[in-house]
Scaffold this active site. Structure first.
Site, PDB file in Angstrom:
ATOM      1  CG  ASP A  15      -2.110  -0.832   1.047  1.00  0.00           C
ATOM      2  OD1 ASP A  15      -2.354  -1.346  -0.049  1.00  0.00           O
ATOM      3  OD2 ASP A  15      -2.875  -1.073   1.898  1.00  0.00           O
ATOM      4  NE  ARG A 107      -0.732   3.051  13.423  1.00  0.00           N
ATOM      5  CZ  ARG A 107      -0.001   1.866  13.007  1.00  0.00           C
ATOM      6  NH1 ARG A 107       1.268   1.732  13.306  1.00  0.00           N
ATOM      7  NH2 ARG A 107      -0.544   1.129  12.487  1.00  0.00           N
ATOM      8  CG  ASP A 136      -3.648   2.473  13.160  1.00  0.00           C
ATOM      9  OD1 ASP A 136      -3.543   2.633  14.435  1.00  0.00           O
ATOM     10  OD2 ASP A 136      -3.726   1.193  12.544  1.00  0.00           O
ATOM     11  CB  SER A 188      -5.019  -5.920   7.923  1.00  0.00           C
ATOM     12  OG  SER A 188      -4.332  -4.798   8.559  1.00  0.00           O
TER      13      SER A 188
HETATM   14  N1  ARG Z   1      -7.300  -2.486  16.229  1.00  0.00           N
HETATM   15  C1  ARG Z   1      -6.207  -2.065  16.747  1.00  0.00           C
HETATM   16  C2  ARG Z   1      -6.137  -0.734  17.189  1.00  0.00           C
HETATM   17  O1  ARG Z   1      -6.889   0.118  16.704  1.00  0.00           O
HETATM   18  C3  ARG Z   1      -5.234  -2.621  15.790  1.00  0.00           C
HETATM   19  C4  ARG Z   1      -4.819  -1.619  14.457  1.00  0.00           C
HETATM   20  C5  ARG Z   1      -4.212  -2.281  13.513  1.00  0.00           C
HETATM   21  N2  ARG Z   1      -3.624  -1.488  12.420  1.00  0.00           N
HETATM   22  C6  ARG Z   1      -3.454  -1.857  11.309  1.00  0.00           C
HETATM   23  N3  ARG Z   1      -3.394  -1.201  10.378  1.00  0.00           N
HETATM   24  N4  ARG Z   1      -3.742  -3.186  10.917  1.00  0.00           N
HETATM   25  O2  ARG Z   1      -5.263  -0.203  17.964  1.00  0.00           O
END
Ligand code: ARG
Length: 417
Positions: A15, A107, A136, A188
């Site tokens: 991506d 993040r 995110d 993912s």
């Molecule tokens: N659901 C989790 C969170 O919001 C994990 C996010 C994982 N991110 C990803 N791009 N796969 O913290």
């Protein structure tokens, strides 16, 4: 005239590799690729689909090969452990009481470096590779709004909405060298030193049990050693400072404990999660180190915290986890609660024995040479007892007085208790 620059949070995956070209074509910008190492490379050795983060130079080159004008790689592993995992551990931070905030912690750190690189390269904005459905995107953009409100936020993946196949075609048409993977992960994945997250694929049906291939950092309990293993973790001011008597920096300690607990199948979490954007999602996490360290830290707090403080801390912990989950890391409430957590952790000093065995991290002993509030003379039932039991008689009478008075009134009105 030179084009405006955008610093893209670059993972080296499909991506964000394709996003470089897309931003150039559609936004008329030059792209600076910025990859931040937060310890995601640990399981790369076991997973042919994972990017090998150990090779920072390779990822840097890949950014350039995909069309970035500049490519930087930041080794932020120590910073992540010291400034992001550490405060989370002091707060025993678990969203919905279960999820140790793996992605939510990385993040804000990535944003910090994107902003720094944007300043250093004179960029006009930053970009991330998140979709519009997750948390995110919020963490990236709110973080930037806070640290550098003048910078533009771009979300190429959210904007263009390409499917995976379309992204591969897009890359092929333009000769973008997309990462070659021998085995495509059906999930993912996001990963760092505090854990690994998996979404999508078959687990989108919450009734489907997690397939064995989803796990990377934890052994199946059936394959875990048949003998328990004990670790001794020493804490100072609420943070772990040594493992089995060996002093080590936080980053190394987290990694070591993660490997050892993972081998015993500890830290698998299967949950339905409430995302900030309103969606309920099914998530599979592996956080062996986080789960073990939080269990040990909590237990030592029970030994060292005065009871009113301990009770209040539990309510602050939930609030703290929630605000970090919701992308408010750089805000004032986070700072305020951190100050409280630091104060609360001031005397959390001592050692914890943790038994690692078949999926469980069980605290089997704790001690504090100078900061514990446990008093053997107060607790014991043998002749060393110093507790004056005669004081309890009056205490119980006064403690029960409000209820006694209320009960009498209630009965006088003919109501049953
Ligand atoms: N659901 C989790 C969170 O919001 C994990 C996010 C994982 N991110 C990803 N791009 N796969 O913290």
């Amino acid at each position: 005239m030179s084009k405006p620059r955008i610093v893209l949070a670059y993972s080296g995956g499909l991506d964000t590799s394709v996003a470089i070209e897309w931003l150039k074509e559609n936004k008329g910008v030059d792209v600076v690729a910025c990859a931040v190492d937060v310890g995601q490379g640990r399981s790369a050795a076991h997973d042919s689909s994972a990017v090998d983060y150990d090779d920072l130079e390779e990822i840097k080159q890949r950014g350039l090969d995909c069309g970035a004008v500049e490519s930087v790689v930041v080794d932020a592993r120590e910073e992540f452990a010291d400034d992001f995992i550490s405060p989370a551990l002091k707060a025993n931070a678990m969203y919905m009481g279960k999820y140790p905030l793996v992605s939510a912690l990385s993040r804000p750190l990535i944003v910090k470096h994107l902003v720094r690189v944007a300043r250093e390269t004179g960029a006009a904005g930053v970009a991330h590779g998140c979709t519009g459905k997750g948390n995110d995107q919020v963490r990236f953009e709110v973080g930037t709004m806070c640290l550098a409100p003048d910078l533009e936020n771009m979300a190429p993946i959210r904007e263009w909405g390409l499917s995976r196949d379309a992204a591969i075609d897009y890359a092929a048409e333009r000769g973008i060298p997309i990462p070659v993977k021998s085995k495509e992960s059906p999930y993912s994945i996001d990963e760092n030193a505090w854990g690994r997250t998996a979404e999508c694929g078959v687990i989108e049906d919450p009734w489907v049990a997690p397939p064995a291939d989803i796990y990377e950092r934890t052994a199946d309990v059936q394959d875990a050693p048949d003998a328990p293993e004990e670790v001794v973790i020493a804490f100072r001011n609420g943070l772990p400072v040594s493992l089995d008597g060996k002093a080590m920096p936080m980053a190394e300690l987290v990694e070591q404990i993660d490997i050892r607990a993972g081998a015993h199948g500890i830290g698998r979490i299967d949950m339905i999660e409430d995302r900030l954007v309103g969606i309920k999602s099914r998530e599979i996490y592996e956080c062996p180190g986080a789960i073990t360290l939080i269990a040990a830290h909590r237990d030592l707090e029970d030994l060292c915290l005065e009871q009113e403080l301990a009770e209040h801390k539990r309510t602050e912990e939930g609030r703290y986890a929630q605000l970090i989950y919701n992308g408010l890391w750089w805000g004032p409430l986070k700072k305020g609660i951190d100050a409280f957590m630091d104060e609360a952790n001031k005397y959390v000093n001592g050692e914890v024995r943790v038994q690692l065995y078949k999926g469980s991290a069980t605290v089997v002993g704790r001690r504090s040479a100078d900061s514990g509030l446990y008093s053997f003379e107060m607790a014991t039932y043998d002749e060393a007892d110093q507790f004056d039991q005669s004081l309890s008689e009056g205490f119980v009478k006064l403690w029960g007085l409000p209820l006694k008075t209320w009960a009498a009134r209630t009965k006088a009105h003919g109501e049953q208790l």
